[in-house]
Design an enzyme around this catalytic site. Structure first.
Site, short mmCIF file in Angstrom:
data_model
loop_
_atom_site.label_atom_id
_atom_site.label_comp_id
_atom_site.label_asym_id
_atom_site.label_seq_id
_atom_site.Cartn_x
_atom_site.Cartn_y
_atom_site.Cartn_z
N GLY A 13 0.80 -1.24 0.00
CA GLY A 13 0.00 0.00 0.00
C GLY A 13 0.82 1.27 0.00
O GLY A 13 0.31 2.34 0.32
N ILE A 20 0.10 6.18 4.25
CA ILE A 20 0.07 5.71 5.64
C ILE A 20 0.95 4.47 5.76
O ILE A 20 1.68 4.32 6.76
CB ILE A 20 -1.38 5.42 6.07
N TYR A 157 -18.30 8.58 0.00
CA TYR A 157 -17.43 7.44 0.33
C TYR A 157 -18.07 6.16 -0.27
O TYR A 157 -17.37 5.26 -0.69
CB TYR A 157 -17.21 7.32 1.84
N LYS A 164 -15.20 -1.36 3.25
CA LYS A 164 -14.57 -1.31 4.57
C LYS A 164 -15.37 -2.11 5.60
O LYS A 164 -14.79 -2.69 6.52
CB LYS A 164 -14.37 0.13 5.04
P1 NAD Z 1 -2.39 5.83 -0.64
O1 NAD Z 1 -2.97 6.22 -1.94
O2 NAD Z 1 -1.05 6.31 -0.32
O3 NAD Z 1 -2.44 4.25 -0.46
C1 NAD Z 1 -3.37 3.42 -1.11
C2 NAD Z 1 -2.56 2.30 -1.71
O4 NAD Z 1 -3.39 1.28 -2.28
C3 NAD Z 1 -1.64 2.79 -2.85
O5 NAD Z 1 -0.31 2.51 -2.52
C4 NAD Z 1 -2.08 1.95 -4.04
O6 NAD Z 1 -0.99 1.61 -4.86
C5 NAD Z 1 -2.65 0.75 -3.33
N1 NAD Z 1 -3.49 -0.07 -4.21
C6 NAD Z 1 -4.65 0.26 -4.81
N2 NAD Z 1 -5.04 -0.74 -5.62
C7 NAD Z 1 -4.10 -1.73 -5.51
C8 NAD Z 1 -3.93 -3.00 -6.11
N3 NAD Z 1 -4.80 -3.48 -7.02
N4 NAD Z 1 -2.83 -3.73 -5.78
C9 NAD Z 1 -1.93 -3.26 -4.89
N5 NAD Z 1 -2.04 -2.07 -4.28
C10 NAD Z 1 -3.12 -1.31 -4.61
O7 NAD Z 1 -3.45 6.34 0.45
P2 NAD Z 1 -3.57 6.05 2.02
O8 NAD Z 1 -4.51 7.07 2.51
O9 NAD Z 1 -2.25 5.88 2.65
O10 NAD Z 1 -4.36 4.66 2.04
C11 NAD Z 1 -3.90 3.50 2.72
C12 NAD Z 1 -5.07 2.83 3.44
O11 NAD Z 1 -5.53 3.68 4.47
C13 NAD Z 1 -6.27 2.51 2.58
O12 NAD Z 1 -6.80 1.25 2.96
C14 NAD Z 1 -7.24 3.60 2.95
O13 NAD Z 1 -8.58 3.19 2.74
C15 NAD Z 1 -6.92 3.74 4.42
N6 NAD Z 1 -7.40 4.97 5.06
C16 NAD Z 1 -7.03 6.19 4.54
C17 NAD Z 1 -7.49 7.35 5.19
C18 NAD Z 1 -7.17 8.72 4.64
O14 NAD Z 1 -7.89 9.67 4.95
N7 NAD Z 1 -6.12 8.88 3.85
C19 NAD Z 1 -8.29 7.25 6.35
C20 NAD Z 1 -8.60 5.98 6.85
C21 NAD Z 1 -8.15 4.84 6.18
O1 0WE Z 2 -10.33 4.96 1.96
C1 0WE Z 2 -10.22 6.12 1.59
C2 0WE Z 2 -10.08 6.44 0.12
C3 0WE Z 2 -9.78 5.23 -0.72
C4 0WE Z 2 -9.87 5.47 -2.20
C5 0WE Z 2 -9.52 6.64 -2.83
C6 0WE Z 2 -9.60 6.76 -4.21
C7 0WE Z 2 -9.29 8.04 -4.95
C8 0WE Z 2 -8.85 7.78 -6.38
C9 0WE Z 2 -10.34 4.42 -2.98
N1 0WE Z 2 -10.44 4.51 -4.31
C10 0WE Z 2 -10.07 5.65 -4.94
N2 0WE Z 2 -10.19 5.71 -6.31
C11 0WE Z 2 -9.66 6.71 -7.05
O2 0WE Z 2 -9.81 6.73 -8.28
N3 0WE Z 2 -10.26 7.11 2.53
C12 0WE Z 2 -10.57 6.76 3.89
C13 0WE Z 2 -10.05 8.54 2.23
C14 0WE Z 2 -11.39 9.16 1.99
O3 0WE Z 2 -11.98 9.09 0.79
C15 0WE Z 2 -13.22 9.70 0.88
C16 0WE Z 2 -13.40 10.17 2.19
C17 0WE Z 2 -12.23 9.83 2.90
C18 0WE Z 2 -11.96 10.12 4.34
C19 0WE Z 2 -14.21 9.86 -0.08
C20 0WE Z 2 -15.38 10.54 0.27
C21 0WE Z 2 -15.56 11.01 1.57
C22 0WE Z 2 -14.57 10.85 2.54
#
Ligand code: NAD
Ligand code: 0WE
Length: 257
Positions: A13, A20, A157, A164
């Site tokens: 990821g 993260i 979302y 999730k």
């Molecule tokens: P990020 O974009 O840095 O990480 C998401 C990762 O998912 C990327 O590295 C991407 O390459 C990987 N990914 C997507 N499709 C994939 C596939 N087919 N094979 C392998 N990898 C794949 O963003 P982030 O915010 O660090 O997200 C990491 C995790 O944290 C996710 O599960 C996200 O839902 C969760 N999360 C994010 C937030 C936020 O606000 N950023 C909040 C809560 C939870």
């Molecule tokens: O899990 C997530 C986002 C994950 C995500 C983000 C993208 C953007 C680009 C999954 N798929 C995609 N596809 C894309 O093409 N979060 C927890 C971050 C997030 O996303 C939101 C949130 C929050 C918080 C979307 C709507 C409302 C709140």
């Protein structure tokens, strides 16, 4: 901070320095662990290689978690290079962009399938392959990342909330199955953080502001704070904890009004 020296982990990821999963990888490396860091595809290979160079003795491997063969190859390489595995960090999530920009009721069959496959099933697929490697080490810890959108509605979302919810239920079922082999499975539910996954989400700035106003700690959280919680869940301090969703959201989820 936990001492992870002599331990082997895999982190899925990482897209860039804001991921993260990268914050968790850095913390685990600093705690002494040896890591396999994966990248989704060639587009992200250089990014991950550059970051990996900041960790000690890394393995950098490709893995698209939507492909069984890619997962088989990842765990075969880890088995060959490490001879076992102590922890897995799962930070992959994806839904097609259109699904996060329209009403949930308009979710397509393909969008639903892809979101659940990449964001939830992939944890099960990884856990199954990690299992025999962890048994060899006398147990292990699997940590994934989730969001409150699994339990409450956040506009846009959408299908990611459903994914999730499936991920969190999978954490509990995996914890049940793997517990007898001393393998723990937990999730961290993080508050919103500006990462690649947050860019292009309409109104993300507003979401950060609402969290800041309403969370008991009156602030947003940093990826390093998620990493600190991940160190707890990976390390021996949490040896009695499994099947848990640990919130690292400045307390936002407790607020009623
Ligand atoms: P990020 O974009 O840095 O990480 C998401 C990762 O998912 C990327 O590295 C991407 O390459 C990987 N990914 C997507 N499709 C994939 C596939 N087919 N094979 C392998 N990898 C794949 O963003 P982030 O915010 O660090 O997200 C990491 C995790 O944290 C996710 O599960 C996200 O839902 C969760 N999360 C994010 C937030 C936020 O606000 N950023 C909040 C809560 C939870
Ligand atoms: O899990 C997530 C986002 C994950 C995500 C983000 C993208 C953007 C680009 C999954 N798929 C995609 N596809 C894309 O093409 N979060 C927890 C971050 C997030 O996303 C939101 C949130 C929050 C918080 C979307 C709507 C409302 C709140």
């Amino acid at each position: 901070m936990s001492d992870l020296s002599g331990q082997f982990g895999v982190v899925v990821g990482i897209a860039n320095r804001r991921s993260i999963a990268w914050a968790i990888a850095q913390a685990a490396s600093q705690a002494g662990a040896r890591l396999a860091l994966t990248y989704q595809d060639d587009r992200l290979r250089e990014n991950v290689e550059e970051l990996a160079a900041l960790t000690r003795d890394p393995l950098v491997l490709p893995c698209d978690v939507a492909h069984d063969q890619a997962l088989d190859e990842l765990f075969e390489t880890i088995d060959r290079e490490f001879g076992g595995l102590d922890f897995v960090v799962h930070g992959a999530a994806f839904a097609p962009k259109a699904e996060l920009a329209d009403r949930f009721v308009r979710t397509s069959r393909d969008g639903f399938r892809i979101a659940l496959d990449v964001s939830a099933y992939s944890l099960v697929a990884m856990a199954r392959r990690a299992h025999p490697l962890m048994v060899r080490r006398g147990g292990g810890s699997i940590v994934t990342l989730t969001y409150l959108g699994s339990q409450r509605v956040f506009p846009n979302y959408n299908v990611m909330g459903v994914a999730k919810a499936a991920l969190e239920a999978s954490v509990r079922y995996l914890a049940h199955d793997l517990g007898p082999d001393n393998i723990r499975v937990n999730a961290i539910s993080a508050g919103p953080i500006r990462t690649l996954a947050a860019t292009g989400i309409a109104g993300f700035g507003d979401i950060l502001g609402i969290y800041r106003d309403r969370a008991p700690l009156r602030r947003n959280i940093a990826a390093e704070e998620v990493a600190a919680a991940a160190m707890f869940l990976i390390g021996a301090e949490s040896r009695g904890v499994t099947g848990e969703i640990l919130f690292v959201d400045a307390g936002f989820h407790t607020a009623g009004i």
